[in-house]
Design a protein around this motif. Structure first.
Motif, PDB file in Angstrom:
ATOM      1  N   GLN A   1       2.791   6.678   6.856  1.00 32.07           N
ATOM      2  CA  GLN A   1       3.044   6.430   8.283  1.00 32.07           C
ATOM      3  C   GLN A   1       1.956   5.559   8.893  1.00 32.07           C
ATOM      4  O   GLN A   1       2.170   4.919   9.914  1.00 32.07           O
ATOM      5  CB  GLN A   1       3.079   7.766   9.048  1.00 32.07           C
ATOM      6  CG  GLN A   1       4.351   8.563   8.814  1.00 32.07           C
ATOM      7  CD  GLN A   1       4.229   9.981   9.359  1.00 32.07           C
ATOM      8  OE1 GLN A   1       3.143  10.484   9.603  1.00 32.07           O
ATOM      9  NE2 GLN A   1       5.361  10.622   9.553  1.00 32.07           N
ATOM     10  N   ALA A   2       0.781   5.579   8.287  1.00 34.51           N
ATOM     11  CA  ALA A   2      -0.327   4.795   8.831  1.00 34.51           C
ATOM     12  C   ALA A   2      -0.225   3.324   8.464  1.00 34.51           C
ATOM     13  O   ALA A   2      -0.987   2.505   8.964  1.00 34.51           O
ATOM     14  CB  ALA A   2      -1.646   5.369   8.344  1.00 34.51           C
ATOM     15  N   THR A   3       0.732   2.976   7.601  1.00 35.05           N
ATOM     16  CA  THR A   3       0.840   1.568   7.215  1.00 35.05           C
ATOM     17  C   THR A   3       1.537   0.778   8.320  1.00 35.05           C
ATOM     18  O   THR A   3       2.213   1.344   9.171  1.00 35.05           O
ATOM     19  CB  THR A   3       1.637   1.388   5.909  1.00 35.05           C
ATOM     20  OG1 THR A   3       2.946   1.923   6.110  1.00 35.05           O
ATOM     21  CG2 THR A   3       0.965   2.101   4.757  1.00 35.05           C
TER      22      THR A   3
ATOM     23  N   ALA B   1       3.970  -2.694   9.561  1.00 38.56           N
ATOM     24  CA  ALA B   1       5.347  -3.064   9.267  1.00 38.56           C
ATOM     25  C   ALA B   1       5.520  -3.624   7.850  1.00 38.56           C
ATOM     26  O   ALA B   1       6.545  -3.408   7.206  1.00 38.56           O
ATOM     27  CB  ALA B   1       5.819  -4.078  10.297  1.00 38.56           C
ATOM     28  N   ASP B   2       4.497  -4.291   7.335  1.00 40.92           N
ATOM     29  CA  ASP B   2       4.628  -4.887   6.002  1.00 40.92           C
ATOM     30  C   ASP B   2       4.356  -3.884   4.878  1.00 40.92           C
ATOM     31  O   ASP B   2       4.305  -4.266   3.712  1.00 40.92           O
ATOM     32  CB  ASP B   2       3.668  -6.083   5.869  1.00 40.92           C
ATOM     33  CG  ASP B   2       2.212  -5.669   6.010  1.00 40.92           C
ATOM     34  OD1 ASP B   2       1.942  -4.465   6.253  1.00 40.92           O
ATOM     35  OD2 ASP B   2       1.340  -6.541   5.870  1.00 40.92           O
ATOM     36  N   GLY B   3       4.158  -2.607   5.241  1.00 37.24           N
ATOM     37  CA  GLY B   3       3.938  -1.600   4.208  1.00 37.24           C
ATOM     38  C   GLY B   3       2.492  -1.488   3.769  1.00 37.24           C
ATOM     39  O   GLY B   3       2.169  -0.709   2.884  1.00 37.24           O
ATOM     40  N   ASN B   4       1.611  -2.261   4.384  1.00 38.90           N
ATOM     41  CA  ASN B   4       0.210  -2.202   3.987  1.00 38.90           C
ATOM     42  C   ASN B   4      -0.630  -1.517   5.060  1.00 38.90           C
ATOM     43  O   ASN B   4      -0.323  -1.587   6.252  1.00 38.90           O
ATOM     44  CB  ASN B   4      -0.340  -3.611   3.752  1.00 38.90           C
ATOM     45  CG  ASN B   4       0.203  -4.188   2.461  1.00 38.90           C
ATOM     46  OD1 ASN B   4       0.408  -3.463   1.486  1.00 38.90           O
ATOM     47  ND2 ASN B   4       0.456  -5.481   2.464  1.00 38.90           N
ATOM     48  N   LEU B   5      -1.705  -0.894   4.612  1.00 38.02           N
ATOM     49  CA  LEU B   5      -2.635  -0.279   5.552  1.00 38.02           C
ATOM     50  C   LEU B   5      -3.363  -1.384   6.300  1.00 38.02           C
ATOM     51  O   LEU B   5      -3.639  -2.441   5.726  1.00 38.02           O
ATOM     52  CB  LEU B   5      -3.641   0.594   4.792  1.00 38.02           C
ATOM     53  CG  LEU B   5      -3.060   1.827   4.099  1.00 38.02           C
ATOM     54  CD1 LEU B   5      -4.066   2.397   3.109  1.00 38.02           C
ATOM     55  CD2 LEU B   5      -2.668   2.880   5.129  1.00 38.02           C
TER      56      LEU B   5
ATOM     57  N   ASP C   1       0.835  -1.199   0.000  1.00 40.50           N
ATOM     58  CA  ASP C   1       0.000   0.000   0.000  1.00 40.50           C
ATOM     59  C   ASP C   1       0.873   1.254   0.000  1.00 40.50           C
ATOM     60  O   ASP C   1       0.520   2.261  -0.610  1.00 40.50           O
ATOM     61  CB  ASP C   1      -0.927   0.013   1.220  1.00 40.50           C
ATOM     62  CG  ASP C   1      -2.024  -1.039   1.093  1.00 40.50           C
ATOM     63  OD1 ASP C   1      -2.185  -1.585  -0.016  1.00 40.50           O
ATOM     64  OD2 ASP C   1      -2.702  -1.311   2.090  1.00 40.50           O
ATOM     65  N   ALA C   2       2.003   1.179   0.705  1.00 36.12           N
ATOM     66  CA  ALA C   2       2.904   2.339   0.718  1.00 36.12           C
ATOM     67  C   ALA C   2       3.410   2.619  -0.696  1.00 36.12           C
ATOM     68  O   ALA C   2       3.455   3.778  -1.135  1.00 36.12           O
ATOM     69  CB  ALA C   2       4.070   2.096   1.669  1.00 36.12           C
ATOM     70  N   ASP C   3       3.773   1.576  -1.434  1.00 39.17           N
ATOM     71  CA  ASP C   3       4.189   1.757  -2.843  1.00 39.17           C
ATOM     72  C   ASP C   3       3.075   2.420  -3.637  1.00 39.17           C
ATOM     73  O   ASP C   3       3.299   3.312  -4.455  1.00 39.17           O
ATOM     74  CB  ASP C   3       4.466   0.403  -3.527  1.00 39.17           C
ATOM     75  CG  ASP C   3       5.638  -0.343  -2.910  1.00 39.17           C
ATOM     76  OD1 ASP C   3       6.505   0.337  -2.322  1.00 39.17           O
ATOM     77  OD2 ASP C   3       5.676  -1.580  -3.014  1.00 39.17           O
TER      78      ASP C   3
ATOM     79  N   LEU D   1      -7.493   1.895   0.282  1.00 38.77           N
ATOM     80  CA  LEU D   1      -6.720   2.754  -0.613  1.00 38.77           C
ATOM     81  C   LEU D   1      -7.537   3.968  -1.047  1.00 38.77           C
ATOM     82  O   LEU D   1      -7.018   5.073  -1.117  1.00 38.77           O
ATOM     83  CB  LEU D   1      -6.243   1.966  -1.827  1.00 38.77           C
ATOM     84  CG  LEU D   1      -5.084   1.015  -1.532  1.00 38.77           C
ATOM     85  CD1 LEU D   1      -4.883   0.035  -2.671  1.00 38.77           C
ATOM     86  CD2 LEU D   1      -3.804   1.808  -1.285  1.00 38.77           C
ATOM     87  N   TYR D   2      -8.832   3.743  -1.310  1.00 38.13           N
ATOM     88  CA  TYR D   2      -9.672   4.893  -1.651  1.00 38.13           C
ATOM     89  C   TYR D   2      -9.774   5.842  -0.466  1.00 38.13           C
ATOM     90  O   TYR D   2      -9.769   7.055  -0.626  1.00 38.13           O
ATOM     91  CB  TYR D   2     -11.072   4.436  -2.074  1.00 38.13           C
ATOM     92  CG  TYR D   2     -11.132   4.024  -3.523  1.00 38.13           C
ATOM     93  CD1 TYR D   2     -10.820   4.932  -4.529  1.00 38.13           C
ATOM     94  CD2 TYR D   2     -11.482   2.738  -3.893  1.00 38.13           C
ATOM     95  CE1 TYR D   2     -10.864   4.558  -5.866  1.00 38.13           C
ATOM     96  CE2 TYR D   2     -11.522   2.360  -5.220  1.00 38.13           C
ATOM     97  CZ  TYR D   2     -11.218   3.272  -6.198  1.00 38.13           C
ATOM     98  OH  TYR D   2     -11.262   2.893  -7.515  1.00 38.13           O
TER      99      TYR D   2
END
Lengths: 414, 479
Positions: A302-304, A306-310, A236-238, A283-284
Motif C-alpha cells: 500500500q505504501a508504493t 502508482a507505478d508499484g514502486n516505493l 517494488d510491489a512484485d 526494500l531493506y
C-alpha cells in the motif's frame, strides 16, 4: 597461461564475489574452540571486521571457488560468454587462506560460492570439500556460509548443511519471467524445490536435536536468499510480494536485495542504467517493517506509488503513514505497542523506552524528544500530554516538510 | 531531612579504587556507604592515577554499617548496566552509579524511566563500552611473530588502543576464539598473554613493542580492495561503523583514500567495458539500416564487411531469421542470396510460402569470417556477439511486428531467446514471445547443404515439415 599466484587468484575471485549482498554471520549456534584442536568461535552476534568504502561490512572471507561457469546468466559477470579473467582455487587453497585470515582476526569465517564448472554436482562437491577440510581436518569452529546450487543433487546439498552454519540458494530475480529471460539456464521451480528441501532438512534436524542432544546440527543459522533488483522490470510491489512468499514458504532467515550494478562485460539485454542504490535501501526498510514492525506484505505494498514502486525520497514507513493519516495521531501515553510502532521516526528501541517510561510519568513532548532520534519527524504523528498536532497531519505539504533535504554527496576528507 | 543528614554526616569519604575496572570493589564500598546513609555528594571516588589530592583532607576510613542496616536493593538491570558502565573511561562513572544506587533505594523501579537523566547517562556509558568492546573484537589485528624458540610455536601479537577499560573484560572472547593459539594483545592500558592454557596479565605496552607487519597483510589488502564495489560508494556508512580513530592499527585502512579516489574512474570503466551504450531504439527500418553500418559493439563489426539489413514488407506477418550474412550476402548487401538462400527459396516455394511477403533478416548483421588466402571462410558468431546484436533484431521486430517468427538454426534461436536451445528439442512447437507473437525454430538451410545422401533427405523432410507447420499456423493466425 602462466601459473597464477594465490594473490592473483584472490584478486579475481574476490572481485567476482563482490556483487553478492549477503555478508551476515549472525544467528548461528554458539561454539568456541575450548577443548578442541583448532580455532574459531561464534557467539550469536556476528562481527563486522572491517567496512569497505561501499559501506558494506566485511565479516566473512567472501570468495568464489572459481569464476569459470558453464551457465550464461546475463546479469552475472562470470557467465560463460563474458570475457573476464578466470581463476580457480583448489579447496586446500581456500582452506589455507581462511585459516590464515582467521588466525589474524580479519574475519568471522568463510562465505563460499562458485561458478558452475563441469556440472552442478561436481561444483557442489568441491564446495562441500572445502567445508569438510575446515571442519574435520582443522577442527575449525568459525562461521561457514555455503552457497548451494539448486541443480545439484539433494544429497550433496544436505552434506553442505551439515558442515555449514548457513546455506543459501539465490532466487536470482523477483519474477519467473525475469529469470527465464536473464538466467536461461536456471529454472524457478528447481530453485524453489531446492529451498523446500533445505527447509525440510532444517525442520528434521531441529526435531532430531530436541530428542537427541548429539544429533548432527544442520545449518543452525538457517537459509537465506538473494535477488537482484533493477535488472528486470519487476516493481517494488512484485519484489515485496515475492520476498514475503519466500519468507512464508521456506522460513528464510533473510532475503537479501542486491541492486544491479554495472558489471564489466555486461550483456546487451541488461538495462543501461543502474538502479539508484536508495531503491535497494527502501526494500531493506520494507523488509524491516515486515520482520520487526508487524506490517503485512499487503500494507507495505500500500505504501508504493502508482507505478508499484516505493517512493525514493521518503522511507516506506513514512509513505504508509502519509497515505493512512486517519491512523494518526497516536497517543504515546495510551496507545498500544502496535500503534506506536507505526509512527514514522519511532524505532523498536524507542517504542520500548516509551512503554517502559510511561509507567512512571505522563510523557511530555520533551520526554519523547529524549527517547527518540529526531522529534521533528515524530511530532506530526503523536500526541502527548502537552502536544497535539491539530492540523498537521492534514497538511498537503507534509511530505515535503518531512522528506529529507536532498543531500550533497559527502566529500572525503583525509 | 536531607539538610539534617548533611549536618550530621558532614564528612567526606574518599574511596580509592585499586583498579579502574574493579566492579566488585566498587560494589562492596557502595553497599556499605548506602547502608550508612552517606549521600552521593559526600563521596569522592578516585581511580588509580585519578586526582585524589583534592580530597586529601577528607575522612578516609570507611563507615561500618550498623548491624540492623537494611539490605541494599538493586535490581538486575542496574547490576548488569553497572558492571559494564564501570569500564568506561569517564572519571564520573563511580559517582554516577552510586547516585543511581542511592536513588534506587527509595524508587526501586527507577531504572525503567528512560527519560531520567541519570538513567540515560548510565545507559549511554554502557552503550559506549559495549561498542568499544565490539570494535575490539572486530579490529584487533594479530601479526605473526617468528620466534627463535621452535618449541613455543607460532606467536600472534596485536596492538590495540581501546577507548575504555575493556581489556580484561574481553579476555574471554579471545580465549574462546583462539584457544589453541599462542597470542598477546598489547594496549596502552595493559596487556594480555595466552599460551594455550593460561591467561596472564601484563603491564601497559607501547606501540613499538608490537610487530610492525605480517606477510598475510598483502593478501588481506588485496582481498579488501577486490571485494569493494566501486559502483556503490557509501563513505558515510563506512565511517559510521569504522571511525578513523581505529584506522591506524588496521592494515587495510591505508588503502581507503585511494580506493575512494579511484572509485568513480573504476565505475566508469566498468560501465564502459560493460553495458553497451545503445542510443534510443531506432523507429524506422531505414534508421536501423543506417545504424547497423556504424555498429562496432562487437569485433565482427570491425572486420572488412558491410552490414546487411533485413528485407521485406514492413507489415509482414512472417519474419524469417537466419544466422548472419555470408560472403555473397555481404557483397550483395542483401540477405539470403547465396547458396543457402537459394535452397531456402526452393523449400519455401514447396511449402507455399511467398518469400516476398515475408521479412527476411539475420540474427547477426555483419559477416564473420577468417581470411584464408583470397577466400573469406565463414565463422560462427559467438554467444556474446549474438547477444550484442539482439538489440538490432529486437528493433526490427518492434517495427515489423510479425505474428510469427521462424528462427533457422541455433544462432538465430539464441538471437531471439537469449539462450542456446537444442534445435531437435524445440522444433515443431511454438515458443511464445514476450510481445505476444510466437517463435518457431527449425534448422538452417546451410545445414542441409553440408549433408549428403539419406541424412540430407531426412533433414530436408524435417525442414519441409516445419515449413508446412508454419504455413498452417500462419493461416490460422490470419484467420
Amino acid at each position: 597461461m602462466a601459473q597464477q599466484t594465490i594473490l592473483q587468484k584472490l584478486e579475481i575471485l574476490a572481485d567476482a564475489a563482490k556483487y553478492d549482498a549477503s555478508c551476515a554471520s549472525s544467528g548461528t549456534a554458539k561454539k568456541n574452540s575450548l577443548g578442541g584442536r583448532g580455532i574459531g568461535s561464534t557467539e550469536g552476534m556476528g562481527i563486522c571486521h572491517a567496512y569497505a568504502p561501499d559501506g558494506r561490512c566485511i565479516s566473512l572471507l567472501k570468495i568464489l571457488l572459481t569464476n569459470h561457469c558453464v551457465f550464461d546468466c546475463h546479469y552475472c559477470v562470470n557467465r560463460k560468454s563474458s570475457n573476464v579473467a578466470r581463476a580457480r582455487f583448489t579447496p586446500q587453497e581456500v582452506v589455507d587462506l581462511t585459516l590464515a585470515f582467521y588466525r589474524r582476526n580479519y574475519i568471522e569465517g568463510l562465505f563460499l560460492s562458485s561458478g558452475i564448472v563441469k556440472n552442478s554436482n561436481h561444483t557442489m562437491e568441491q564446495i562441500v570439500e572445502v567445508a569438510r577440510i575446515l571442519r574435520e581436518e582443522h577442527d575449525f569452529r568459525g562461521y561457514i556460509h555455503l552457497k548451494t546450487i539448486p541443480e545439484a543433487d539433494a544429497e550433496i546439498v544436505h552434506q553442505a548443511g551439515l558442515y555449514a552454519d548457513r546455506v543459501s540458494i539465490n532466487v536470482e530475480l523477483p519474477t519467473d519471467s525475469g529469470l527465464t529471460r536473464l538466467a536461461p539456464d536456471k529454472d524457478a521451480r528447481q530453485i524453489e524445490g531446492a529451498m523446500g528441501k533445505v527447509k525440510a532438512d532444517l525442520a528434521e534436524a531441529k526435531d532430531a536435536h530436541k530428542r537427541f542432544k548429539h544429533a548432527p546440527r544442520f545449518a543452525p543459522a538457517g537459509q537465506s536468499t538473494q535477488m537482484i533488483v533493477g535488472a528486470d522490470a519487476a516493481t517494488d510491489a512484485d519484489i515485496v510480494g515475492k520476498a514475503s512468499r519466500l519468507y512464508d514458504n521456506f522460513r528464510l532467515r533473510r532475503v537479501y536485495y542486491s541492486a544491479f550494478s554495472p558489471i564489466p562485460d555486461a550483456s546487451a539485454v541488461l538495462p543501461l542504467k543502474r538502479p539508484p542504490l536508495i531503491r535497494e535501501h527502501r526494500l531493506y526498510q520494507s523488509d524491516w517493517l515486515m520482520r520487526f514492525y508487524g506490517y503485512k506484505p499487503a500494507e507495505v505494498m500500500q505504501a508504493t506509488e502508482a507505478d508499484g514502486n516505493l517512493p525514493l525520497d521518503i522511507d516506506p514507513k513514512l509513505a504508509w503513514a502519509l497515505k493512512f493519516r486517519e491512523a494518526f495521531p497516536v497517543d504515546v501515553n495510551r496507545s498500544t505497542k502496535e500503534q506506536l510502532l507505526r509512527v514514522p521516526g519511532l524505532g523498536v528501541k524507542a517504542v520500548g523506552k516509551i512503554l517502559a517510561s510511561r509507567r512512571h510519568r505522563a510523557l511530555r513532548l520533551d520526554d519523547v524528544a529524549l527517547l527518540t532520534q529526531s522529534i521533528t519527524k515524530v511530532r506530526p504523528f503523536i500526541c502527548t500530554v502537552d502536544w497535539r498536532p491539530v492540523t498537521l497531519t492534514d497538511r498537503a505539504d507534509l511530505r515535503s516538510l518531512l522528506a529529507p533535504k536532498s543531500e550533497q554527496l559527502e566529500l572525503f576528507v583525509t | 531531612m536531607t539538610a539534617l543528614q548533611h549536618v550530621r554526616l558532614g564528612t567526606y569519604y574518599v574511596v580509592n579504587l585499586p583498579e579502574a575496572d574493579d566492579f566488585d570493589f566498587w560494589r562492596d564500598r557502595a553497599r556499605a556507604l548506602v547502608q550508612c546513609d552517606v549521600p552521593p555528594d559526600r563521596i569522592a571516588w578516585v581511580e588509580p592515577g585519578g586526582s585524589g589530592d583534592l580530597f586529601s583532607h577528607g575522612e578516609r576510613r570507611m563507615p561500618v554499617p550498623p548491624m540492623d542496616a537494611r539490605p541494599v536493593r538493586a535490581n538486575r538491570r542496574f547490576v548488569s548496566l553497572a558492571k559494564n558502565a564501570i569500564l568506561h573511561s569517564d572519571p564520573e562513572r563511580f559517582a554516577l552509579l552510586y547516585r543511581l544506587l542511592w536513588r534506587l533505594q527509595s524508587n526501586p523501579r527507577m531504572m525503567e524511566d528512560k527519560a531520567d537523566l541519570d538513567v540515560r547517562r548510565v545507559e549511554e556509558l554502557d552503550k559506549n563500552v559495549r561498542r568499544d568492546s565490539h570494535k575490539m573484537h572486530a579490529f584487533v589485528r594479530f601479526r605473526l611473530v617468528e620466534s627463535e624458540d621452535e618449541e613455543a610455536g607460532e606467536h600472534y601479537v596485536a596492538w590495540f588502543e581501546p577507548e575504555h577499560h575493556i581489556l580484561r573484560a574481553n579476555a574471554g572472547f579471545f580465549m574462546r576464539r583462539f584457544s589453541n593459539m599462542r597470542w598477546s594483545i598489547l594496549t596502552p592500558r595493559g596487556s594480555l598473554h595466552w599460551d594455550g592454557e593460561t591467561m596472564a596479565e601484563g603491564p601497559p605496552a607501547e606501540r613499538h613493542d608490537a610487530p610492525g607487519g605480517d606477510p598475510m597483510e598483502d593478501l588481506w589488502r588485496t582481498y579488501y580492495a577486490s571485494i569493494f564495489n566501486p559502483a556503490r560508494l557509501k563513505i558515510g556508512a563506512m565511517l559510521k561503523e569504522m571511525p578513523k580513530k581505529y584506522w591506524k592499527n588496521m592494515p587495510e585502512a591505508s588503502l581507503i583514500p585511494d580506493l575512494i579516489a579511484g572509485a568513480q574512474g573504476r565505475e566508469a570503466s566498468m560501465v564502459e567495458k560493460g553495458a553497451l551504450e545503445f542510443e534510443e531504439r531506432p523507429d524506422t527500418l531505414a534508421a536501423i539500416d543506417k545504424a547497423i553500418h556504424a555498429c562496432r559493439k562487437c569485433p565482427i563489426g570491425a572486420l572488412d564487411n558491410t552490414a546487411v539489413m533485413g528485407e521485406g514488407p514492413q507489415d509482414a506477418a512472417l519474419m524469417i531469421v537466419g544466422e548472419q550474412p555470408g560472403d555473397n550476402e555481404d557483397l550483395a548487401g542483401r540477405p539470403f542470396v547465396g547458396p543457402a538462400g537459394q535452397l531456402l527459396d526452393v523449400h519455401l516455394e514447396k511449402a507455399g510460402i511467398d518469400r516476398r511477403a515475408a521479412y527476411l533478416t539475420n540474427a547477426v548483421k555483419h559477416f564473420k569470417y577468417v581470411q584464408r588466402g583470397k577466400r573469406r571462410l565463414h565463422q560462427n558468431p559467438g554467444a556474446k556477439e549474438i547477444d550484442t546484436c539482439r538489440w538490432w533484431i529486437e528493433s526490427e521486430r518492434a517495427i515489423v511486428q510479425p505474428k510469427l517468427v521462424l528462427a533457422m538454426g541455433a544462432s538465430a534461436a539464441r538471437g531471439l531467446l537469449g539462450k542456446t536451445v537444442s534445435i531437435s528439442k524445440v522444433r515443431g512447437t511454438p515458443i511464445p514471445l514476450e510481445d505476444g507473437s510466437e517463435l518457431w525454430v527449425t534448422a538452417h538451410p546451410s545445414y542441409l547443404l553440408r549433408l549428403e545422401g539419406p541424412a540430407r533427405e531426412e533433414q530436408a523432410r524435417l525442414f519441409d515439415a516445419d515449413l508446412a507447420a508454419v504455413k498452417a499456423r500462419l493461416a490460422e493466425l490470419a484467420g
